[in-house]
Design a protein around this motif. Structure first.
Motif, short mmCIF file in Angstrom:
data_model
loop_
_atom_site.label_atom_id
_atom_site.label_comp_id
_atom_site.label_asym_id
_atom_site.label_seq_id
_atom_site.Cartn_x
_atom_site.Cartn_y
_atom_site.Cartn_z
N GLN B 78 0.81 -1.22 0.00
CA GLN B 78 0.00 0.00 0.00
C GLN B 78 0.85 1.27 0.00
OE1 GLN B 78 -2.72 -0.55 3.30
NE2 GLN B 78 -4.30 -1.34 1.93
N LYS B 79 1.88 1.28 0.84
CA LYS B 79 2.76 2.45 0.88
C LYS B 79 4.20 1.99 0.70
CE LYS B 79 -0.30 4.54 4.35
NZ LYS B 79 -0.38 4.97 5.76
N GLN B 82 7.09 4.61 1.79
CA GLN B 82 7.14 5.21 3.12
C GLN B 82 7.66 4.20 4.14
OE1 GLN B 82 3.46 7.21 4.06
NE2 GLN B 82 3.85 7.09 6.24
#
Lengths: 210, 210
Positions: B78-79, B82
């Motif tokens: 999803q990320k 990050q």
DNA sequence: TTTTGTGTTAAACGTATGTTTGAAACAGTT
DNA sequence: AACTGTTTCAAACATACGTTTAACACAAAA
């Protein structure tokens, strides 16, 4: 004279073997063989295996707690009104650790491992013994930490105190093998003093989290 | 049909008894009595007591590590760019702990105590078994923590990681007796979830000290 | 119905444990 | 030298353990 050193030899052997293999896994035959004394000597001098386990603890813990107590007494005489910070409290403990372990460093690791085992393997008699014998110093440290962390609620403080205890006991007991890993992976050496110097800020930050 | 549930009954009984008394202190006779099966059933179905211990671990270890991994996989999908914070990493672990014991409050305490015992009692076969089973997820967590604490020098990070491990292992293994003390001294109960909720900020603050 | 394979059972086996025993060795005292 | 209390020693004791065995139960297959 030629006073018997059987008792000391048994305690030395038992201390090391308990730390290495645990209590239940260490037989009296293994202990007495390592100590080079007769099997019956343990029951003669200590009464039972349980009593031997308690004696092993007592031999280390009593001078250790006395060192902490006298350090705290001194500090309270010199600055009676100024409450101690968490860091100061921890330093008294670490100084006691350094004091006891001076001479033979091995015993500190051994004892810490024993302390950890006492919590997990202590079926009752050991926990009760430790509780009744060392309630004083435990309460004193707890009350000092309470004054040093007035904003913490009591239950959370209790748990954080034991988080500290756990980090310390685990580190001390597995210090040797962890040092070996450091030496292999980072090609550096971590002395015991350096490790304690890294541990204290970790503990202090943890107990004051948020 | 009448398929035998002897294996499951043995595992359930063994899991609970091991957590309560440790491995060496729990006899096959106690286990088979509690499970209401014949003494020989353990050796018939598992081969030996050692194999039973490993089977008890395997039953929760496999889904546990899978839960952590899938949580991390999800998050990375999803990320992807990050990096995770320390708190996030710890939360994935604690969520996996809760997930394994979902629905059954008692199972969480058992799980935690077993995990702690693995560190203190896992001498030979158990440690080797866990090492081979755990290595992947261990390395992955270590590398994530490295990215989450870029300013820490590697040696200090190594030690702080093991300080965390120690606090966790010790707390888990002595949870039961500590809970009893809390109940007696503070007239409150600390659930396993609450303890974990208190432990995480302690660990996060510690690893980010100074 | 007979056969076969899987699982269960009570009993026994061999071993290791903590503890006790009674004789022997020893050190210090009279 | 004789006595006395303490410590050591080899041996045995009782018990608990993990494991093995051989008979038995029972369902599915032949």
């Amino acid at each position: 004279m030629s006073q018997s050193d059987t008792v000391k030899r048994i305690l030395d052997a038992a201390e090391e073997l308990f730390a290495e293999h645990g209590f239940a896994e260490t037989s009296l035959r293994t202990i007495t063989t390592k100590a080079d004394v007769n099997l019956a000597a343990v029951n003669y001098h200590f009464g039972s295996k349980k009593a031997l386990i308690q004696a092993v603890f007592g031999r280390f813990l009593t001078p250790f707690t006395k060192l902490i107590e006298s350090g705290l007494d001194n500090r309270e005489l010199q600055k009676p009104d100024q409450p101690l910070t968490v860091e100061e409290i921890l330093q008294f403990v670490s100084r006691a650790i350094a004091g006891v372990s001076e001479g033979d460093r091995k015993r500190l690791a051994i004892f810490m491992r024993l302390a950890g085992l006492a919590y997990t393997q202590g079926q009752g008699h050991l926990r009760k013994y430790l509780q009744s014998e060392y309630r004083g110093i435990f309460r004193r440290l707890m009350s000092l930490i309470t004054k040093a962390t007035p904003d913490l609620n009591p239950v959370e403080r209790f748990w954080r105190f034991h988080f500290m205890l756990g980090a310390t006991a685990f580190t001390m007991s597995s210090m040797e093998s962890l040092q070996a890993i450091v030496e292999h992976d980072f090609e550096t050496q971590s002395t015991e003093e350096e490790i304690v110097a890294m541990l204290l800020p970790f503990l202090a930050a943890g107990i004051r989290a948020q």
